[in-house]
Design a protein around this motif. Structure first.
Motif, PDB file in Angstrom:
ATOM      1  N   SER A   1       0.807  -1.219   0.000  1.00 59.31           N
ATOM      2  CA  SER A   1       0.000   0.000   0.000  1.00 59.31           C
ATOM      3  C   SER A   1       0.842   1.272   0.000  1.00 59.31           C
ATOM      4  O   SER A   1       0.352   2.339  -0.336  1.00 59.31           O
ATOM      5  CB  SER A   1      -0.915   0.019   1.221  1.00 59.31           C
ATOM      6  OG  SER A   1      -0.166   0.157   2.412  1.00 59.31           O
TER       7      SER A   1
ATOM      8  N   ILE B   1       0.432   0.899   9.980  1.00 56.94           N
ATOM      9  CA  ILE B   1      -0.338  -0.345   9.869  1.00 56.94           C
ATOM     10  C   ILE B   1      -0.440  -0.996  11.250  1.00 56.94           C
ATOM     11  O   ILE B   1      -1.518  -1.444  11.655  1.00 56.94           O
ATOM     12  CB  ILE B   1       0.306  -1.319   8.854  1.00 56.94           C
ATOM     13  CG1 ILE B   1       0.393  -0.690   7.451  1.00 56.94           C
ATOM     14  CG2 ILE B   1      -0.456  -2.639   8.821  1.00 56.94           C
ATOM     15  CD1 ILE B   1      -0.917  -0.268   6.840  1.00 56.94           C
TER      16      ILE B   1
ATOM     17  N   ILE C   1      -4.644   1.606   1.595  1.00 48.76           N
ATOM     18  CA  ILE C   1      -4.801   0.295   2.225  1.00 48.76           C
ATOM     19  C   ILE C   1      -5.932  -0.490   1.571  1.00 48.76           C
ATOM     20  O   ILE C   1      -5.773  -1.670   1.239  1.00 48.76           O
ATOM     21  CB  ILE C   1      -5.050   0.465   3.742  1.00 48.76           C
ATOM     22  CG1 ILE C   1      -3.792   1.014   4.418  1.00 48.76           C
ATOM     23  CG2 ILE C   1      -5.480  -0.851   4.382  1.00 48.76           C
ATOM     24  CD1 ILE C   1      -4.021   1.538   5.833  1.00 48.76           C
TER      25      ILE C   1
END
Length: 76
Positions: free
Chosen positions: A31, A38, A57
């Motif tokens: 991403s 994350i 994402i």
């Protein structure tokens, strides 16, 4: 051993990654969102990504699950 978040409290996003056996590293690399971001999103303390990062994402996750959407994880 605490592999794939087993035994950790996880956000909906974290649980989804665990269920699909997708690592945080894979999401970060795929991403373009930092691994630390994350990781924070996998924590159940209610972190939400910026709209820019959420788009990145979700675009990556759609490769694994074409019907995935923001609302599956975040109130955006």
């Amino acid at each position: 051993m605490n592999w794939l978040g087993i035994g950790k409290k996880r956000s909906q996003f974290g649980k989804y990654l665990d269920k699909k056996s997708i690592t945080q590293q894979e999401v970060a690399e795929g991403s373009g969102v930092s691994k630390s971001t994350i990781s924070r999103l996998c924590d159940p303390k209610g972190h939400e990504p910026s709209l820019k990062n959420a788009k990145k994402i979700i675009k990556f996750l759609k490769k694994h699950d074409p019907i995935i959407n923001y609302s599956d994880f975040w109130d955006m």
